[in-house]
Design a protein around this motif. Sequence first.
Motif, PDB file in Angstrom:
ATOM      1  N   PRO A 178      -2.018 -10.599   1.934  1.00 54.30           N
ATOM      2  CA  PRO A 178      -3.461 -10.381   1.795  1.00 54.30           C
ATOM      3  C   PRO A 178      -3.775  -8.912   1.538  1.00 54.30           C
ATOM      4  CG  PRO A 178      -2.997 -11.748   3.715  1.00 54.30           C
ATOM      5  CD  PRO A 178      -1.678 -11.228   3.232  1.00 54.30           C
ATOM      6  N   ILE A 179      -4.703  -8.657   0.643  1.00 58.45           N
ATOM      7  CA  ILE A 179      -5.056  -7.276   0.300  1.00 58.45           C
ATOM      8  C   ILE A 179      -5.491  -6.490   1.534  1.00 58.45           C
ATOM      9  CG2 ILE A 179      -6.709  -5.834  -0.963  1.00 58.45           C
ATOM     10  CD1 ILE A 179      -6.695  -7.971  -3.167  1.00 58.45           C
ATOM     11  N   ASP A 180      -6.256  -7.140   2.423  1.00 54.42           N
ATOM     12  CA  ASP A 180      -6.776  -6.387   3.564  1.00 54.42           C
ATOM     13  C   ASP A 180      -5.691  -5.948   4.539  1.00 54.42           C
ATOM     14  OD1 ASP A 180      -6.165  -8.767   4.843  1.00 54.42           O
ATOM     15  OD2 ASP A 180      -8.246  -9.311   5.288  1.00 54.42           O
ATOM     16  N   GLN A 181      -4.487  -6.492   4.414  1.00 55.63           N
ATOM     17  CA  GLN A 181      -3.387  -6.066   5.280  1.00 55.63           C
ATOM     18  C   GLN A 181      -2.719  -4.789   4.765  1.00 55.63           C
ATOM     19  OE1 GLN A 181      -2.392  -7.303   8.316  1.00 55.63           O
ATOM     20  NE2 GLN A 181      -4.238  -8.561   8.166  1.00 55.63           N
ATOM     21  N   VAL A 182      -2.668  -4.611   3.452  1.00 57.43           N
ATOM     22  CA  VAL A 182      -1.981  -3.430   2.903  1.00 57.43           C
ATOM     23  C   VAL A 182      -2.909  -2.224   2.780  1.00 57.43           C
ATOM     24  CG1 VAL A 182      -0.298  -4.835   1.671  1.00 57.43           C
ATOM     25  CG2 VAL A 182      -2.352  -4.058   0.475  1.00 57.43           C
ATOM     26  N   THR A 183      -4.214  -2.432   2.966  1.00 60.22           N
ATOM     27  CA  THR A 183      -5.162  -1.326   2.816  1.00 60.22           C
ATOM     28  C   THR A 183      -5.671  -0.788   4.151  1.00 60.22           C
ATOM     29  OG1 THR A 183      -6.967  -2.924   2.518  1.00 60.22           O
ATOM     30  CG2 THR A 183      -5.938  -2.051   0.520  1.00 60.22           C
ATOM     31  N   LYS A 184      -5.092  -1.244   5.259  1.00 62.57           N
ATOM     32  CA  LYS A 184      -5.550  -0.772   6.570  1.00 62.57           C
ATOM     33  C   LYS A 184      -5.200   0.690   6.807  1.00 62.57           C
ATOM     34  CE  LYS A 184      -5.741  -5.119   9.120  1.00 62.57           C
ATOM     35  NZ  LYS A 184      -5.182  -5.909  10.248  1.00 62.57           N
ATOM     36  N   LYS A 185      -4.066   1.116   6.285  1.00 62.00           N
ATOM     37  CA  LYS A 185      -3.648   2.511   6.450  1.00 62.00           C
ATOM     38  C   LYS A 185      -2.680   2.878   5.333  1.00 62.00           C
ATOM     39  CE  LYS A 185       0.200   1.368   9.552  1.00 62.00           C
ATOM     40  NZ  LYS A 185       0.872   1.655  10.829  1.00 62.00           N
TER      41      LYS A 185
ATOM     42  N   ASP B 209       0.817   0.586   2.268  1.00 64.18           N
ATOM     43  CA  ASP B 209       1.453   0.175   3.508  1.00 64.18           C
ATOM     44  C   ASP B 209       2.161  -1.185   3.371  1.00 64.18           C
ATOM     45  OD1 ASP B 209       2.086   0.667   6.184  1.00 64.18           O
ATOM     46  OD2 ASP B 209       0.409  -0.531   6.914  1.00 64.18           O
ATOM     47  N   LEU B 210       3.171  -1.385   4.173  1.00 63.55           N
ATOM     48  CA  LEU B 210       3.922  -2.638   4.359  1.00 63.55           C
ATOM     49  C   LEU B 210       4.946  -2.933   3.266  1.00 63.55           C
ATOM     50  CD1 LEU B 210       1.093  -5.087   5.579  1.00 63.55           C
ATOM     51  CD2 LEU B 210       2.599  -3.649   6.960  1.00 63.55           C
ATOM     52  N   ILE B 211       4.653  -2.634   2.011  1.00 66.16           N
ATOM     53  CA  ILE B 211       5.539  -3.038   0.921  1.00 66.16           C
ATOM     54  C   ILE B 211       6.709  -2.061   0.783  1.00 66.16           C
ATOM     55  CG2 ILE B 211       3.577  -4.098  -0.267  1.00 66.16           C
ATOM     56  CD1 ILE B 211       3.669  -1.842  -2.296  1.00 66.16           C
ATOM     57  N   ASP B 212       7.792  -2.532   0.151  1.00 67.53           N
ATOM     58  CA  ASP B 212       8.979  -1.690  -0.018  1.00 67.53           C
ATOM     59  C   ASP B 212       8.654  -0.436  -0.805  1.00 67.53           C
ATOM     60  OD1 ASP B 212      10.366  -3.620   1.341  1.00 67.53           O
ATOM     61  OD2 ASP B 212      11.523  -4.342  -0.385  1.00 67.53           O
ATOM     62  N   GLU B 213       8.040  -0.626  -1.955  1.00 69.41           N
ATOM     63  CA  GLU B 213       7.593   0.524  -2.751  1.00 69.41           C
ATOM     64  C   GLU B 213       6.655   0.044  -3.844  1.00 69.41           C
ATOM     65  OE1 GLU B 213      11.034   1.231  -6.119  1.00 69.41           O
ATOM     66  OE2 GLU B 213      11.375   2.092  -4.150  1.00 69.41           O
ATOM     67  N   SER B 214       5.828   0.944  -4.313  1.00 67.67           N
ATOM     68  CA  SER B 214       4.909   0.615  -5.402  1.00 67.67           C
ATOM     69  C   SER B 214       5.581   0.962  -6.729  1.00 67.67           C
ATOM     70  CB  SER B 214       3.592   1.380  -5.250  1.00 67.67           C
ATOM     71  OG  SER B 214       3.829   2.748  -4.992  1.00 67.67           O
TER      72      SER B 214
END
Length: 439
Positions: A407-414, A214-219
Amino acid sequence: MSDINKFDIESLGASKYKSPLQLSTVKGDRIFNFVSESDRLVFDLSMEYYNQCLNGGESPVCMEKAGPRQDIFFDSKNATAAIVTCGGLCPGINNVIRGLVMALHYFYGVKKIIGIPYGYEGLNPDKGHELVELTPDKVKDIHQFGGTFLGSSRGGQDVSVMVDTLENHKVDMLFAIGGDGTLKGVNAIGGEISKRNGKISVVGIPKTIDNDIDLIDESFGFQTAFDVASPILRDAHNEATGAYNGISIIKLMGRDSGFIAASAALAMPVVNFVLIPEMDFALDGKDGFLKVLENRLHQKKHAVIVVAEGAGQQLFKEKEIVTDASGNVQHEDIGVYLKEKISEYFKGKSPVTIKYIDPSYIVRCAPANSSDSVYCSRLAYHAVHGAMAGKTKFVASRVNNRYVYIPIDQVTKKRKKIDLEGEFWFSVLQSTGQPFFLG
């Protein structure tokens, strides 16, 4: 935590050392400048959000700009770094490993870099995996190959045991390359370190072939995935057109999100149907998939179907929920199911020739293409800069086409999903010609 602070990065403490990088603090001297701690980038770039902040007198939600800091937390020449790769394979893992080692060694003069074998298992001494020393000479050519030089595994280990191992080896920085489960794992490691008042930076480099972080442009690895899949779709089209009422079904990876299937179909526009986890579809009925497929064959005498592995799971009645070692739900094989249902539907109606292709494991173990190679190197460099500055529990990533720390906890919420009302999915529908709804 207020919304305005949700992207603040945790720090291990004050930075007491000067960076060994010979960079500038002066604009216009044609030398790259150190990034200031006050450098921030606005997360939501919409005019609506801009006006909301302007009218409300609020500061916008911002992210920390990634890059080298003038003052760093660790004494780089006496620091120890560790690298671990977890979860499924993905193009570009070796590029990231190489980039981390080169940046640590040549940028900052870090002498000791430890490779942790076989994922988080390598941090559990009971598993018997020996840690390996990583040097520039050992990793200089690994970017030419797919897979992971260090090996990988799924599933977590006891967090306390893993932190014990890090402390026993005097590790100062841990770089974890992986997807949702890996990032949650390294965040838990960071939490345990904080409880012990430890000073170990933990950093995530987001890796998932499905592009569902989540949140990032792409992995990283995602571009290579649909790049490798594209010629497979071309050949599948050749198979389909080579027979009267020829049907090719190609199953691509995409457990919860259909980005690979959708992007591959756009990149190789010979696909007539794309089925993804985000959409519900029915097989039967006048607007169901099978009837629409029949109409397609009546008009064109062939069809190419791309299906993501997580699509159509609602079609399986009373299925038992089974998870893998990473906690991911194991899906039923939608590709085989579609082949069987299509065959049944046309039996006695008209002859069809069905070819089923599953290239999943070929796609995920391919070496990174040029675009991903560039991306992997830049992610690795930014991860090292952030860790050396004493930042922890963050991912190095790209948002709005700029490199940032989140923060890691922001990208792992969903998990990130395809927006069925978005322009990207509309582009797929325009390319395939399939209807908005099937059933």
